[in-house]
Design a protein around this motif. Structure first.
Motif, mmCIF file in Angstrom:
data_model
loop_
_atom_site.group_PDB
_atom_site.id
_atom_site.type_symbol
_atom_site.label_atom_id
_atom_site.label_comp_id
_atom_site.label_asym_id
_atom_site.label_seq_id
_atom_site.Cartn_x
_atom_site.Cartn_y
_atom_site.Cartn_z
ATOM 1 N N ARG A 1 -10.962 8.522 2.169
ATOM 2 C CA ARG A 1 -9.947 7.400 2.484
ATOM 3 C C ARG A 1 -9.820 7.571 3.980
ATOM 4 N NH1 ARG A 1 -3.607 7.802 2.820
ATOM 5 N NH2 ARG A 1 -3.130 5.649 3.409
ATOM 6 N N ALA B 1 -6.292 0.363 -8.262
ATOM 7 C CA ALA B 1 -5.086 1.481 -7.755
ATOM 8 C C ALA B 1 -4.129 1.539 -8.632
ATOM 9 C CB ALA B 1 -4.433 0.442 -6.342
ATOM 10 N N ILE C 1 0.943 3.039 -3.587
ATOM 11 C CA ILE C 1 -0.207 3.463 -4.243
ATOM 12 C C ILE C 1 -0.028 4.787 -4.118
ATOM 13 C CG2 ILE C 1 -2.569 3.728 -3.804
ATOM 14 C CD1 ILE C 1 -2.688 1.070 -2.401
ATOM 15 N N TRP D 1 -3.700 8.942 -2.905
ATOM 16 C CA TRP D 1 -3.490 8.075 -1.504
ATOM 17 C C TRP D 1 -3.489 8.854 -0.463
ATOM 18 C CZ3 TRP D 1 -5.451 3.726 -0.512
ATOM 19 C CH2 TRP D 1 -4.945 2.886 0.608
ATOM 20 N N THR E 1 0.921 -1.304 -0.017
ATOM 21 C CA THR E 1 -0.019 0.119 -0.079
ATOM 22 C C THR E 1 0.892 1.360 0.010
ATOM 23 O OG1 THR E 1 -0.176 -0.277 2.464
ATOM 24 C CG2 THR E 1 -2.046 -0.964 1.114
ATOM 25 N N LYS F 1 -6.961 6.562 5.970
ATOM 26 C CA LYS F 1 -5.783 6.052 6.297
ATOM 27 C C LYS F 1 -5.313 4.909 7.078
ATOM 28 C CE LYS F 1 -1.124 8.073 6.986
ATOM 29 N NZ LYS F 1 -0.132 9.344 7.298
ATOM 30 N N ASN G 1 -6.490 1.584 5.681
ATOM 31 C CA ASN G 1 -6.075 1.476 3.951
ATOM 32 C C ASN G 1 -7.423 1.178 3.239
ATOM 33 O OD1 ASN G 1 -3.437 1.790 4.150
ATOM 34 N ND2 ASN G 1 -3.167 -0.272 4.821
ATOM 35 N N VAL H 1 -6.218 5.655 -5.914
ATOM 36 C CA VAL H 1 -7.355 4.736 -6.153
ATOM 37 C C VAL H 1 -8.436 5.234 -6.689
ATOM 38 C CG1 VAL H 1 -9.138 3.229 -4.628
ATOM 39 C CG2 VAL H 1 -6.657 3.382 -3.909
#
Length: 119
Positions: free
Chosen positions: A72, A98, A31, A53, A28, A74, A77, A34
């Motif tokens: 998101r 992603a 990334i 991200w 991750t 964090k 994830n 997304v």
């Protein structure tokens, strides 16, 4: 490798709401963004929304602006898309994908989740 799992799809009446989740695992930290895409039966896949991200920048297709919100978490994830004021035209299989820092395009895709909006 990045693994994505979507959830939250279902059947809802027009005007209703759903929240889709996209849980990411694996590499991750690699990334960059997304994205959410959808594909209706007999149609091509189309872009819906995306978020960096870092959670700061979000982008939307004109067809969903003002109705969908991408965010998101964090710590988890996980990327969400809150879908409000749903219309029958929103019926589709929704996918999250992603894009890695080193990639020009989305490299990793989830399995998809069905959203059906009845009139």
């Amino acid at each position: 490798q990045v693994h994505l799992v979507e959830s939250g799809g279902g059947l809802v009446q027009a005007g209703g709401s759903l929240r889709l989740s996209c849980a990411a695992s694996g590499r991750t930290p690699s990334i960059y963004a997304v994205g959410w895409f959808r594909q209706a039966s007999g149609k091509e896949r189309e872009f819906v929304a995306s978020i960096r991200w870092n959670g700061i920048d979000a982008f939307y297709a004109d067809s969903v602006k003002g109705r969908f919100t991408v965010s998101r978490d964090k710590a988890k994830n996980t990327v969400y898309v809150q879908m409000n004021s749903l219309k029958p035209d929103d019926t589709a299989v929704y996918y999250c994908a992603a894009k890695l820092i080193i990639d020009r395009d989305y490299s990793y895709w989830g399995q998809g989740t069905q959203v059906t909006v009845s009139s």
